[in-house]
Motif scaffolding. Sequence first.
Motif: not given
Lengths: 83, 336
Positions: A54-76
């Motif tokens: 964890t943390p896992g990140l899901v956007m609109d039902g799709v898993l985007k990442s897990y175990g990391t905190i993605p960079s600002d650019d990636q999140l945007l």
Amino acid sequence: MPEKVKVQVLGVGCSRCRALEEKIRSLAAKHQLSVDIERVSDLREIMQYGIMMTPGLVMDGVLKSYGTIPSDDQLLAWIKGGP
Amino acid sequence: MNFKPTWRAVFFVAAWVIVYLALDPATSSLVSLLPLPSGSKLTEAIRFFLYEAPKVLLLLTIVVFVVGIIRSYFSPERTRQILGKRSLFLGNILASMLGIVTPFCSCSAVPLFIGFVETGIPLGVTFSFLIAAPMINEVAVVLLFGLFGWKTALIYVVTGLAIAISSGFVIGRLRVERFVEDWVYAVKSRNLTLDSNPTRDDRVHAGFDAVRDIVSKVWLYVLIGIGVGAGVHGYVPENFLAGIMGKSAWWSVPVSVLIGVPLYSNAAGIIPIVHALLEKGASLGTALAFMMSVIGLSLPETIILRKVLKLPLIFIFVGVVATGITIVGYLFNFIY
């Protein structure tokens, strides 16, 4: 303006999960993007995504990442609907 | 300027080497400039702090960076794959060693447990992993190395591994499957579809991330800990603790473990305390046992694990590991 993105942060309440949620909130506010953030702390639900970190990140039902905190650019990019 | 991560890593390592080499002369001249009477207790305490604090922080930074890069080659999924086809004892050994290099934080213990059990990895092997992962970590090893030398660091790693391997093996033999919460076996997770194939830049990035994440979390504990160490260094009489935590007190090992089990601290917080204990006459076995029980077992962790384990298994887990730690403590008191 794209549609409101549904963001789910998967985690049982560790500091990194809170950090990720905060980061998305402040990014969205800074760039005036509308997101709908939900914290998922139910283990059964988290395990549905098959993640072991964890943390896992899901956007609109799709898993985007897990175990990391993605960079600002990636999140945007993800919030704006990009890859 | 926006350099590629790999170049940033080269600059970082070069700068690190220069600072490390300059550290000793720099602190020496700094201490000599301070208006302190030579030989007083306060001078000794300050001198100790000024030498130890930057040295330990520097070592911590570089090791966390390197470990961050190494960990980018391992993932729970890969570890799970490796462990899937192993027999019990070999599985315990592998799981314990993979516990050191696989990225892990205690909040991921439960998802990881379920993920392992789901693919049919034996419970005992899973426990070996869960015991080694928090107990043997880079912060603990760096601090032990920086403050006590490589022998103590090595002893810690080897005995930590031995405890993880044997505890997992024993738990595996006890046939405790029925004490796992039933819903765990019902979990059917989707296969992960994220494919991650990190580039070299990604791995370097992971190293810097680890530094930011871990060093920002523990630096204050390190300073406070070394500060406490410095205070004890100058003021508390030598052999102050020999009576209660020395070799001759046979009960000191189990009592230290009993006190240490419910306590939780990260390695950075506990090691300077161990330093102070050792310096004031506690024996190595007793201090190691205390440290392992604080880092390896804790009340918060057992509360998290309670979500997937029924109470009897919680007690078995804590009991077996605590027994292992106690045996190691006695062993070292006996050898040294």
